[in-house]
Write a protein that holds these residues in place. Structure first.
Motif, PDB file in Angstrom:
ATOM      1  N   UNK A 658     -12.015 -26.153  -1.175  1.00  0.00           N
ATOM      2  CA  UNK A 658     -12.151 -25.921  -2.615  1.00  0.00           C
ATOM      3  C   UNK A 658     -12.350 -27.220  -3.396  1.00  0.00           C
ATOM      4  N   UNK A 659     -11.791 -28.329  -2.904  1.00  0.00           N
ATOM      5  CA  UNK A 659     -12.055 -29.619  -3.556  1.00  0.00           C
ATOM      6  C   UNK A 659     -13.534 -29.966  -3.434  1.00  0.00           C
ATOM      7  N   UNK A 698     -15.593 -32.084 -18.334  1.00  0.00           N
ATOM      8  CA  UNK A 698     -15.757 -31.171 -17.204  1.00  0.00           C
ATOM      9  C   UNK A 698     -14.974 -31.629 -15.980  1.00  0.00           C
ATOM     10  N   UNK A 699     -14.849 -32.946 -15.820  1.00  0.00           N
ATOM     11  CA  UNK A 699     -14.152 -33.450 -14.635  1.00  0.00           C
ATOM     12  C   UNK A 699     -12.668 -33.109 -14.672  1.00  0.00           C
ATOM     13  N   UNK A 700     -12.124 -32.973 -15.873  1.00  0.00           N
ATOM     14  CA  UNK A 700     -10.706 -32.619 -15.992  1.00  0.00           C
ATOM     15  C   UNK A 700     -10.412 -31.290 -15.304  1.00  0.00           C
ATOM     16  N   UNK A 701     -11.425 -30.422 -15.244  1.00  0.00           N
ATOM     17  CA  UNK A 701     -11.228 -29.100 -14.646  1.00  0.00           C
ATOM     18  C   UNK A 701     -11.466 -29.087 -13.138  1.00  0.00           C
ATOM     19  N   UNK A 706      -9.911 -26.586  -8.316  1.00  0.00           N
ATOM     20  CA  UNK A 706      -9.807 -26.630  -6.855  1.00  0.00           C
ATOM     21  C   UNK A 706      -8.426 -26.181  -6.394  1.00  0.00           C
ATOM     22  N   UNK A 707      -7.386 -26.615  -7.092  1.00  0.00           N
ATOM     23  CA  UNK A 707      -6.022 -26.229  -6.717  1.00  0.00           C
ATOM     24  C   UNK A 707      -5.797 -24.737  -6.951  1.00  0.00           C
TER      25      UNK A 707
END
Length: 763
Positions: A658-659, A698-701, A706-707
């Motif tokens: 997922x990462x 967007x990177x904050x998400x 992924x988690x």
């Protein structure tokens, strides 16, 4: 004196001091070389190792002497003093400029050996497989003299062979292979699958090509996914559109757009109310634009060739087939459809890295090339590297004639043919540098009609390039080459064995002809440098027309009136100065493109570091199991009966999946943003600022998404003694992956043959 002038003056003064120190060390090494020459191999090796203390070369003169003695004994090559000086500057972390034929291969091997003796693993970066394999074997005796190991990595090696090769002290490898292995290693789910071993030094051959010309070319790892392409009806409709009426190409040849009549025609033939409606703008219009780009801007035998029913891109900076290059999937498919080929499977980008980002991963970067000074600003700005110019071993005897400038491309091309015929009649060997495949073949055809046998070196026969280039200096030889094909192979007067050297010297040595100026003088000088090797006589001359790309684009907003002679030649200092001005303008444009693209890429590069750190944490610790257990304790309790290693591996596989997926989604999103970000300027917003704002938001998400997805999979997927069954949950990694380079080099251009008409430019 301005701050900028002061900076460059200070840089020059520092370089001068460094060069003087290096020359002093080299002078002192002469006596040491004589002493070591009387010792056996073991004693020489011991002297070299004792000159290194705590990872630093303490006695540089003895160190150089040991390298010189080993080179003499094992390779039969005694380093010139300028070569020893070059080794010192490389060991100090500079990019060195050495003229063609001055022995960069030996210098690189000596410097790499020096780094390795201080305990550093070295990647000696080359531009292709041939040079990596050739140089590793050629220099192997020198490296092994000191008890070190050397290997080469080439495209044909499998994972196990690569893994073994990367364990060597010195690894010769093409830059793209190193980059692709980095990308593949970023997809592993267990540390045992890692192919690369960490390296401390990147010593880059043809440094200007790798660090500047192709620095922003993205290396891509893709995974299979059914793709959609503008095939069938759309391709047929676009194929019938007419330039100037239905579509227009921009002056720089980089973009194309439908006119209003063109859009209306497409809408009518596709049965649409509007291409720009909400339903069509993101689907049909995209496919139409891709098909139009393929039709109008990508020209067969210039940008690509078709071999055995397959599309092969041409690397414009070297004029050779780029086996691993590919356009972004939609465009690749559009060109394949245009040519009536089988459309290749589409896919999604799993990961990507630019060559510039790849090089910045090494703690130490240094390099060598024949043309570094002109790239000083880029090397300093983007890598913090200094440039050292190494003197020639023998004085240059090549005559560099002033440009011959003509009013039109037709006049210029006619004059080129006549000049080659004249030189050939004397037996003087001629090397002609063209800009693309179509131009090289058109010229060769005309010369053959004049009774001249021609060796054509272009993207269609690159397997023969080393042999052809090696013979280019023989009596009466005429070689037509695209750009800088054959870099890394010396052109020796009288042929590869120099059997007819005296006859060629008598005729003036190798004559190099450039069929037009490049967009940067550095590329011109690369071509010039093929003549005048090691004090040989030689000649270079460039033919230029006012129709050439560099003149049209560099002088786009300026007008020039000329009075050509009957043969079309323009002999005027004012015009010569104008051509030079145009080239400086295009050089500035390229630097600006590089600077802007770097700013866009840098934020994603910084975000990649965070992803890499997270990946390493998940791979090397039990963090995945700990996090999922905390977030889904009831599921963790259900799995307690399983062996701990199985549980940890299952959690790791889930979180890494997922990462990686979340990162791939982020890359895809930011690619879409990049494509449309210029529209922000219309709303009086700064595109780069907006791009950064969106990327940060967007990177904050990315990590959070992924988690969260990992927790869902952890709860729902089947996990048993065999591990987690990702495929059963519809979450399998791609069954097929492939690598390629996106052809996105700002140095590429449409080529003069597009302007003048393919196959007709030398008539």
């Amino acid at each position: 004196m301005g701050a900028f002038d002061w900076f460059w003056k200070a840089m020059g003064a520092q370089a001068d001091r460094n060069d003087k120190k290096s020359k002093t060390v080299v002078d002192n090494s002469r006596e040491a070389t004589a002493s070591l020459a009387a010792l056996d191999d073991a004693a020489v090796t011991q002297a070299a190792r004792e000159s290194v203390q705590e990872g630093v070369i303490a006695d540089k003169s003895t160190f150089l002497a040991a390298l010189a003695v080993a080179s003499e004994r094992k390779l039969g090559m005694h380093p010139f003093h300028v070569q020893s000086q070059a080794v010192l500057r490389l060991l100090e972390g500079d990019v060195i400029q050495m003229a063609t034929g001055e022995g960069k291969t030996l210098v690189g091997a000596m410097a790499a050996t020096g780094f390795a003796l201080t305990g550093k693993r070295v990647h000696l970066i080359t531009v292709n497989d041939y040079l990596a394999a050739r140089d590793a074997e050629w220099m192997r005796p020198l490296v092994e003299f000191f008890g070190l190991t050397v290997s080469s990595v080439t495209e044909k090696l499998g994972p196990e062979q690569r893994r073994e090769a990367y364990r060597a002290d010195i690894v010769y490898a093409p830059v793209n292979e190193v980059g692709f292995d980095v990308l593949r290693d970023n997809q592993i789910t267990d540390r045992s699958q890692t192919v690369q071993a960490p390296a401390d030094v990147a010593l880059v051959d043809e440094a200007d090509s790798v660090l500047v010309d192709e620095a922003l070319v993205p290396l891509v790892l893709a995974g299979n996914r059914p793709g959609e392409a503008p095939t069938g009806h759309i391709t047929n409709v676009v194929a019938r559109l007419r330039e100037g009426l239905d579509y227009q190409i921009s002056e720089d040849g980089r973009t194309v757009h439908l006119t209003e009549p063109g859009a209306a025609r497409v809408e009518k033939e596709l049965g649409l109310d509007s291409l720009y409606s909400e339903d069509n703008i993101g689907t049909v219009l995209v496919k139409v634009n891709l098909a139009l780009h393929a039709k109008a801007l990508l020209i067969r035998d210039i940008h690509y060739i078709v071999v055995d029913g397959k599309l092969q891109l041409i690397d414009a900076s070297r004029g050779r087939v780029a086996d691993l290059q590919r356009w972004p999937d939609g465009l690749q498919a559009a060109v394949e459809a245009k040519e009536g080929l089988e459309v290749s499977e589409g896919g999604r980008i799993l990961d990507t890295i630019t060559l510039q980002e790849l090089m910045r991963r090494y703690p130490v970067v240094c390099g060598m090339t024949g043309t570094a000074v002109e790239a000083t600003e880029q090397l300093t700005q983007f890598y913090g590297l200094g440039v050292s110019v190494i003197d020639r071993n023998k004085e240059l005897r090549r005559f560099d004639e002033a440009d011959r400038i003509f009013a039109t491309a037709e006049d210029k091309n006619r004059a080129i043919v006549e000049e080659i015929v004249e030189l050939h009649s004397t037996g003087q060997p001629v090397l002609v540098g063209t800009h693309d495949v179509a131009e090289s073949e058109a010229l060769a055809e005309v010369l053959q009609e004049r009774g001249i046998e021609v060796n054509v070196l272009n993207a269609k026969n690159d397997a023969e390039e080393a042999r052809i280039v090696a013979e280019a200096g023989d009596v009466g030889r005429v070689t037509v080459s695209t750009q800088m094909a054959g870099r890394g192979t010396d052109i020796k007067l009288g042929g590869a064995d120099e059997a007819d050297r005296a006859a060629v010297v008598e005729r003036g040595g190798l004559a190099v002809i450039g069929t037009s100026r490049h967009r940067t003088a550095r590329l011109d000088n690369q071509l010039r440098g093929r003549a005048g090797r090691q004090g040989d006589p030689g000649l270079s001359v460039f033919f230029v027309s006012l129709d050439d790309d560099v003149v049209r684009q560099g002088g786009e907003d300026e007008s020039l009136s000329v009075q050509p002679s009957p043969d079309g030649r323009v002999d005027s200092k004012r015009v010569s100065d104008f051509v030079a001005h145009c080239q400086r303008v295009t050089e500035g444009q390229l630097l600006e493109i590089h600077s802007q693209t770097w700013k866009y890429n840098q934020l994603l590069a910084d975000q990649r570091v965070i992803i890499d750190e997270r990946r390493a944490q998940l791979l090397d610790t039990d963090k995945a199991w700990e996090e999922l257990s905390q977030r889904a304790p009831e599921r963790a309790a259900e799995l307690e009966h399983l062996d701990k290693d199985v549980r940890v591996a299952a959690a790791r596989e889930i979180m890494l999946y997922h990462l990686d997926l979340s990162w791939a989604d982020h890359l895809e999103l930011m690619d879409d943003v990049r494509e449309s970000i210029h529209l922000r300027a219309i709303a009086r917003e700064t595109p780069l600022t907006e791009y950064h704002r969106i990327a940060v938001r967007e990177f904050k998400d990315v990590a959070q998404r992924a988690v969260e997805d990992s927790v869902t999979t952890f709860r729902e997927a089947l996990i048993d003694a065999q591990g987690v069954h990702m495929e059963d949950a519809g979450l399998a990694r791609p069954s097929a992956t492939w690598t390629y380079m996106v052809s996105d080099n700002p140095l590429t251009g449409s080529g003069n043959s597009v302007v003048s008409g393919i196959g007709n430019i030398f008539r």
